[in-house]
Design an enzyme around this catalytic site. Sequence first.
Site, PDB file in Angstrom:
ATOM      1  CG  ASP A 147      35.878 -43.849  24.958  1.00 20.45           C
ATOM      2  OD1 ASP A 147      36.546 -44.756  24.960  1.00 20.45           O
ATOM      3  OD2 ASP A 147      36.284 -42.588  25.088  1.00 20.45           O
TER       4      ASP A 147
ATOM      5  CB  ALA B 181      41.718 -52.986  18.909  1.00 22.38           C
TER       6      ALA B 181
ATOM      7  CB  THR C 174      47.952 -58.941  17.817  1.00 27.13           C
ATOM      8  OG1 THR C 174      48.695 -58.868  16.465  1.00 27.13           O
ATOM      9  CG2 THR C 174      48.522 -58.072  18.638  1.00 27.13           C
ATOM     10  CG  ASP C 175      50.529 -61.307  14.126  1.00 21.60           C
ATOM     11  OD1 ASP C 175      49.812 -60.376  14.461  1.00 21.60           O
ATOM     12  OD2 ASP C 175      51.036 -61.378  12.954  1.00 21.60           O
TER      13      ASP C 175
ATOM     14  CE1 TYR D 125      47.151 -53.058  17.447  1.00 22.83           C
ATOM     15  CE2 TYR D 125      48.853 -54.817  16.893  1.00 22.83           C
ATOM     16  CZ  TYR D 125      47.781 -54.237  16.892  1.00 22.83           C
ATOM     17  OH  TYR D 125      46.444 -55.241  16.711  1.00 22.83           O
TER      18      TYR D 125
ATOM     19  CE  LYS E 299      45.175 -56.086  20.444  1.00 26.43           C
ATOM     20  NZ  LYS E 299      43.862 -55.785  20.495  1.00 26.43           N
TER      21      LYS E 299
ATOM     22  CD1 TRP F  28      49.259 -60.474   9.310  1.00 26.17           C
ATOM     23  CD2 TRP F  28      49.473 -61.182   7.308  1.00 26.17           C
ATOM     24  NE1 TRP F  28      50.843 -60.501   9.197  1.00 26.17           N
ATOM     25  CE2 TRP F  28      50.876 -60.755   7.912  1.00 26.17           C
ATOM     26  CE3 TRP F  28      49.424 -61.795   6.046  1.00 26.17           C
ATOM     27  CZ2 TRP F  28      52.050 -61.260   7.262  1.00 26.17           C
ATOM     28  CZ3 TRP F  28      50.732 -61.926   5.362  1.00 26.17           C
ATOM     29  CH2 TRP F  28      51.938 -61.648   5.987  1.00 26.17           C
TER      30      TRP F  28
HETATM   31  N1  LIG Z   1      43.009 -55.895  11.616  1.00 25.36           N
HETATM   32  C1  LIG Z   1      43.982 -56.679  11.844  1.00 25.36           C
HETATM   33  O1  LIG Z   1      44.637 -57.235  10.843  1.00 25.36           O
HETATM   34  C2  LIG Z   1      44.210 -57.187  13.047  1.00 25.36           C
HETATM   35  C3  LIG Z   1      45.420 -58.268  13.459  1.00 25.36           C
HETATM   36  C4  LIG Z   1      45.692 -58.849  14.506  1.00 25.36           C
HETATM   37  C5  LIG Z   1      44.912 -58.629  15.756  1.00 25.36           C
HETATM   38  N2  LIG Z   1      43.557 -57.756  15.463  1.00 25.36           N
HETATM   39  C6  LIG Z   1      42.944 -57.417  16.792  1.00 25.36           C
HETATM   40  O2  LIG Z   1      41.549 -57.860  16.130  1.00 25.36           O
HETATM   41  C7  LIG Z   1      40.583 -57.094  16.860  1.00 25.36           C
HETATM   42  C8  LIG Z   1      39.760 -56.604  15.896  1.00 25.36           C
HETATM   43  O3  LIG Z   1      40.172 -55.862  14.883  1.00 25.36           O
HETATM   44  P1  LIG Z   1      39.492 -55.007  13.684  1.00 25.36           P
HETATM   45  O4  LIG Z   1      40.259 -55.175  12.293  1.00 25.36           O
HETATM   46  O5  LIG Z   1      38.080 -55.617  13.428  1.00 25.36           O
HETATM   47  O6  LIG Z   1      39.338 -53.553  14.019  1.00 25.36           O
HETATM   48  P2  LIG Z   1      38.688 -52.223  13.535  1.00 25.36           P
HETATM   49  O7  LIG Z   1      38.011 -52.652  12.178  1.00 25.36           O
HETATM   50  O8  LIG Z   1      39.844 -51.279  13.585  1.00 25.36           O
HETATM   51  O9  LIG Z   1      37.677 -52.028  14.641  1.00 25.36           O
HETATM   52  C9  LIG Z   1      37.905 -51.476  15.827  1.00 25.36           C
HETATM   53  C10 LIG Z   1      36.964 -50.789  16.074  1.00 25.36           C
HETATM   54  O10 LIG Z   1      36.986 -50.156  17.489  1.00 25.36           O
HETATM   55  C11 LIG Z   1      36.195 -48.948  17.626  1.00 25.36           C
HETATM   56  N3  LIG Z   1      36.850 -48.195  18.623  1.00 25.36           N
HETATM   57  C12 LIG Z   1      37.949 -47.323  18.523  1.00 25.36           C
HETATM   58  N4  LIG Z   1      38.162 -46.848  19.523  1.00 25.36           N
HETATM   59  C13 LIG Z   1      37.183 -46.992  20.520  1.00 25.36           C
HETATM   60  C14 LIG Z   1      36.855 -46.760  21.895  1.00 25.36           C
HETATM   61  N5  LIG Z   1      37.477 -45.951  22.676  1.00 25.36           N
HETATM   62  N6  LIG Z   1      35.993 -47.220  22.666  1.00 25.36           N
HETATM   63  C15 LIG Z   1      35.056 -48.330  21.693  1.00 25.36           C
HETATM   64  N7  LIG Z   1      35.310 -48.606  20.380  1.00 25.36           N
HETATM   65  C16 LIG Z   1      36.339 -48.059  19.924  1.00 25.36           C
HETATM   66  C17 LIG Z   1      36.496 -48.262  16.235  1.00 25.36           C
HETATM   67  O11 LIG Z   1      35.504 -47.431  16.009  1.00 25.36           O
HETATM   68  P3  LIG Z   1      35.837 -46.177  15.145  1.00 25.36           P
HETATM   69  O12 LIG Z   1      36.310 -46.740  13.701  1.00 25.36           O
HETATM   70  O13 LIG Z   1      34.828 -45.288  15.059  1.00 25.36           O
HETATM   71  O14 LIG Z   1      37.009 -45.413  16.003  1.00 25.36           O
HETATM   72  C18 LIG Z   1      36.219 -49.733  15.416  1.00 25.36           C
HETATM   73  O15 LIG Z   1      34.854 -49.660  15.163  1.00 25.36           O
HETATM   74  C19 LIG Z   1      41.279 -56.100  17.512  1.00 25.36           C
HETATM   75  O16 LIG Z   1      41.618 -56.479  18.697  1.00 25.36           O
HETATM   76  C20 LIG Z   1      42.558 -55.956  16.835  1.00 25.36           C
HETATM   77  O17 LIG Z   1      43.794 -55.354  17.672  1.00 25.36           O
HETATM   78  C21 LIG Z   1      43.401 -57.206  14.187  1.00 25.36           C
END
Ligand SMILES: NC(=O)c1ccc[n+]([C@@H]2O[C@H](COP(=O)([O-])OP(=O)(O)OC[C@H]3O[C@@H](n4cnc5c(N)ncnc54)[C@H](OP(=O)(O)O)[C@@H]3O)[C@@H](O)[C@H]2O)c1
Length: 334
Positions: free
Chosen positions: A87, A111, A152-153, A176, A180, A201
């Site tokens: 964590d 995240a 993020t954007d 959010y 970030k 996205w």
């Molecule tokens: N998704 C988008 O559209 C988007 C857009 C812009 C930027 N981003 C950024 O890109 C990055 C990757 O995003 P993603 O879409 O791959 O995210 P994701 O699929 O939601 O994965 C996030 C991971 O973080 C884990 N997590 C949650 N709380 C935690 C904790 N306290 N300690 C350790 N791990 C933890 C989650 O586990 P659990 O699911 O088990 O909680 C999940 O496996 C992030 O920084 C996000 O902000 C994403």
Amino acid sequence: MNILITGAAGQLGRALIKEIDYYNAANMIKVAKCACGKIKCNTHGLTQLVRPIDYILTGHREMYLDEGFDGSDEAFANEDRHVQALDITDENAVNEFVFSYMPDVIVNCAAYNAVDKAEEEPEAANLLNGKAPGFLAKAADAVGAKIVHVSTDYVFSGEGDKPLTEKDEPCPQTAYGKSKLLGEQSVASACKKHFIIRTAWLFGEGKNFVRTMINNADRQLRVVDDQTGCPTSASELARLIVYLFFTEKYGIWHGVCEGSTTWYGFAKKIFEFLGKNADIIPIGSMEYVCAAKRPAYSVLENARIHTETDFTMLSWEEALKEYLDEYFKSESLQ
Ligand SMILES: NC(=O)c1ccc[n+]([C@@H]2O[C@H](COP(=O)([O-])OP(=O)(O)OC[C@H]3O[C@@H](n4cnc5c(N)ncnc54)[C@H](OP(=O)(O)O)[C@@H]3O)[C@@H](O)[C@H]2O)c1
């Protein structure tokens, strides 16, 4: 090179593991290492193949990423796919992991991504997106490691009409986005050797817009047509991460697939590529009210990639095609 990956079971984490596996398969190093464990043992001198990048996977909870994990001793022995619980909001646990594994690079894929929920619980978003990346960065700095952090954007206001470069001033409008931006600042102030990559996205293995569209393909879909951004595949972002962490080109980077579209344009392209006639109606943001206001225009320009590297990101259409071919073409969606 040893990499510590956090949030390894998320969309980006999974794509990064695949990318590192491709990299390793293409770049195996031959070293003389014998059964006695010594490198270049004069007595035995056996040659072994060694992976140039080794990784340790961590996530919110312990799990195994391999599908069909059967709990056998053999399966447990496959440490490659073992996600250990870490964590990242627990600073002591972060330090314990980092000091025992001594990574060369930490890639933070963990995240808090619930954009609307963050409006109700900004403290939780600030802890995971804002403070915890600072714990990782501080630990990285202490062991001389680099850190890659993903942003993020949404750190921008979304009120302009020109693509945003790394030099543009952030001005987040949502809880959010603010959390970030806090994360970017915590990382940058704790570790000089940082890469902060802003993306948008994302679609990969996990819950995302592409899958939502496909899962609801048989209904009438009403999709927002007045928000413009850059759909980006997790695998393209993972390629960029691997490219960058071999360099010393620190600082903030924009890392999105080339080109931009609206959510409606994105949805239309998904079904066009799948050859499916879906009933999609373009709507305005006013008709799709969310707790957190979405940016109207958040197109990121990969300015540093274009000017400082020979790296190229696929266009969002090419990346989408690749993604659909890989994950969905075989399923019967017609
Ligand atoms: N998704 C988008 O559209 C988007 C857009 C812009 C930027 N981003 C950024 O890109 C990055 C990757 O995003 P993603 O879409 O791959 O995210 P994701 O699929 O939601 O994965 C996030 C991971 O973080 C884990 N997590 C949650 N709380 C935690 C904790 N306290 N300690 C350790 N791990 C933890 C989650 O586990 P659990 O699911 O088990 O909680 C999940 O496996 C992030 O920084 C996000 O902000 C994403």
